[in-house]
Design a protein around this motif. Structure first.
Motif, PDB file in Angstrom:
ATOM      1  N   PHE A 143       0.838  -1.204   0.000  1.00 40.25           N
ATOM      2  CA  PHE A 143       0.000   0.000   0.000  1.00 40.25           C
ATOM      3  C   PHE A 143       0.873   1.254   0.000  1.00 40.25           C
ATOM      4  CE2 PHE A 143      -2.131   3.323   2.494  1.00 40.25           C
ATOM      5  CZ  PHE A 143      -3.302   3.497   1.762  1.00 40.25           C
ATOM      6  N   GLU A 155       2.811   1.722  -3.366  1.00 39.94           N
ATOM      7  CA  GLU A 155       1.986   2.195  -4.472  1.00 39.94           C
ATOM      8  C   GLU A 155       1.539   3.641  -4.265  1.00 39.94           C
ATOM      9  OE1 GLU A 155      -0.874  -0.927  -4.623  1.00 39.94           O
ATOM     10  OE2 GLU A 155       0.327  -2.104  -6.031  1.00 39.94           O
ATOM     11  N   ILE A 156       1.322   4.007  -3.029  1.00 37.06           N
ATOM     12  CA  ILE A 156       1.019   5.414  -2.740  1.00 37.06           C
ATOM     13  C   ILE A 156       2.224   6.284  -3.101  1.00 37.06           C
ATOM     14  CG2 ILE A 156       0.684   7.076  -0.864  1.00 37.06           C
ATOM     15  CD1 ILE A 156      -1.883   5.752  -1.612  1.00 37.06           C
ATOM     16  N   ALA A 203      -3.844   0.779  -4.644  1.00 35.20           N
ATOM     17  CA  ALA A 203      -3.681   1.062  -3.214  1.00 35.20           C
ATOM     18  C   ALA A 203      -5.044   1.194  -2.525  1.00 35.20           C
ATOM     19  CB  ALA A 203      -2.863   2.341  -3.027  1.00 35.20           C
ATOM     20  N   CYS A 204      -5.991   1.821  -3.206  1.00 40.02           N
ATOM     21  CA  CYS A 204      -7.340   1.964  -2.627  1.00 40.02           C
ATOM     22  C   CYS A 204      -8.023   0.609  -2.475  1.00 40.02           C
ATOM     23  CB  CYS A 204      -8.185   2.882  -3.511  1.00 40.02           C
ATOM     24  SG  CYS A 204      -7.638   4.603  -3.500  1.00 40.02           S
ATOM     25  N   VAL A 205      -7.826  -0.273  -3.465  1.00 37.61           N
ATOM     26  CA  VAL A 205      -8.412  -1.619  -3.388  1.00 37.61           C
ATOM     27  C   VAL A 205      -7.839  -2.387  -2.195  1.00 37.61           C
ATOM     28  CG1 VAL A 205      -8.538  -3.857  -4.582  1.00 37.61           C
ATOM     29  CG2 VAL A 205      -8.909  -1.730  -5.854  1.00 37.61           C
ATOM     30  N   GLN A 206      -6.570  -2.145  -1.900  1.00 38.10           N
ATOM     31  CA  GLN A 206      -5.920  -2.868  -0.798  1.00 38.10           C
ATOM     32  C   GLN A 206      -6.520  -2.537   0.557  1.00 38.10           C
ATOM     33  OE1 GLN A 206      -1.694  -2.443  -2.920  1.00 38.10           O
ATOM     34  NE2 GLN A 206      -1.560  -2.954  -0.776  1.00 38.10           N
ATOM     35  N   VAL A 207      -7.126  -1.376   0.666  1.00 37.70           N
ATOM     36  CA  VAL A 207      -7.762  -1.010   1.936  1.00 37.70           C
ATOM     37  C   VAL A 207      -8.807  -2.052   2.325  1.00 37.70           C
ATOM     38  CG1 VAL A 207      -9.201   0.708   3.095  1.00 37.70           C
ATOM     39  CG2 VAL A 207      -7.318   1.455   1.614  1.00 37.70           C
ATOM     40  N   PHE A 208      -9.580  -2.523   1.318  1.00 41.39           N
ATOM     41  CA  PHE A 208     -10.589  -3.549   1.586  1.00 41.39           C
ATOM     42  C   PHE A 208      -9.934  -4.848   2.047  1.00 41.39           C
ATOM     43  CE2 PHE A 208     -12.708  -0.726  -1.456  1.00 41.39           C
ATOM     44  CZ  PHE A 208     -13.897  -0.491  -0.781  1.00 41.39           C
ATOM     45  N   ILE A 267      -2.332   4.509  -7.357  1.00 41.99           N
ATOM     46  CA  ILE A 267      -3.341   4.970  -6.396  1.00 41.99           C
ATOM     47  C   ILE A 267      -4.561   4.050  -6.403  1.00 41.99           C
ATOM     48  CG2 ILE A 267      -4.878   6.871  -5.779  1.00 41.99           C
ATOM     49  CD1 ILE A 267      -1.967   7.524  -5.254  1.00 41.99           C
ATOM     50  N   GLY A 268      -4.969   3.592  -7.607  1.00 43.28           N
ATOM     51  CA  GLY A 268      -6.151   2.726  -7.722  1.00 43.28           C
ATOM     52  C   GLY A 268      -5.988   1.417  -6.984  1.00 43.28           C
TER      53      GLY A 268
END
Length: 253
Positions: free
Chosen positions: A101, A104-105, A231-236, A228-229
């Protein structure tokens, strides 16, 4: 009542396991996509890296390759941790997710930051790079990149064809009387650069700086969006992992 709670907890755990497994399959494919974008950038879109003063563009591509590779390994680890119900593996999986995460950020931020400063960098350095390093010993990569740039984008010089008047190579005897490199010509033949008429060279089409800037910015947008995309999916994934870990911990006790 205790039996009902135990069944309810078990059912929730099973649902979380399948959710996390499905997520890991998608995550593995996403890692493949991230790595592919990084390799694509390095293999097919890095011809002009030698013309850039900063290594940021190259760094973002390498970060994506590393992140994509780790994502694919992490996806397999996540599946093992999910079905074996090993809390220590889930902890490791969560740490790796967090690491990816952050990577990728960082790639996304670097791409965005470089996107903003690219125009200034090219204005300050591209002309000097083209005029001082073209056809100079030890700068074969620059020579190749400049020739390809001028032919691919139908341009001549950084701002215009007049920039080549300041070229160390053009002013030397090695140029053979050329006023611009042969790669400025619309039809490249030996010594065609001796004549700089608009019918012979890319004189009115403009310089290469704007076209190179547009080219690199387009790929920076792809790199930034992918970083960024994903990385956002990884939050889930991190949320699912925490929930499953907590559920297993409650069942253990």
């Amino acid at each position: 009542m205790g039996e009902f709670n135990e069944k309810k907890t078990t059912c929730g755990t099973v649902c979380l396991k399948y959710l996390l497994f499905t997520y890991n399959c998608c995550f593995w494919l996403a890692g493949l996509a991230v790595m592919a974008v990084g390799i694509w950038t390095l293999a097919l879109k890095s011809d002009y890296i030698s013309l850039l003063a900063s290594g940021t563009y190259l760094a973002t591509a390498y970060i994506l390759v590393v992140a994509g590779t780790v994502v694919m390994v992490t996806g397999v680890l996540g599946c093992c941790a999910t079905f074996k119900e090993r809390r220590n593996l889930l902890r490791l999986y969560f740490i790796l997710l967090l690491l990816i995460f952050l990577l990728e950020i960082i790639a996304g931020i670097l791409a965005y930051a470089y996107y903003q400063q690219l125009n200034t960098e090219l204005k300050e350095n591209l002309k000097d790079t083209m005029t001082k390093r073209y056809h100079q010993p030890g700068h074969e990569a620059v020579t190749s990149a400049v020739d390809q740039l001028q032919q691919e984008f139908h341009c001549c010089g950084s701002n215009n064809s007049q920039d080549w008047r300041d070229s160390e190579w053009i002013r030397s005897q090695e140029a053979g009387g050329r006023v611009v490199p042969d790669s400025c010509c619309k039809t490249v033949v030996a010594l065609c650069g001796q004549r700089d008429h608009a019918s012979n060279i890319y004189k009115v089409e403009g310089g290469c700086i704007t076209k190179l800037e547009t080219f690199i910015q387009e790929h920076l947008r792809v790199i930034g969006a992918v970083g960024i995309g994903i990385a956002c999916v990884q939050v889930f994934g991190m949320i699912f992992t925490c929930c499953l870990y907590r559920s297993l911990k409650l069942e253990h006790y």
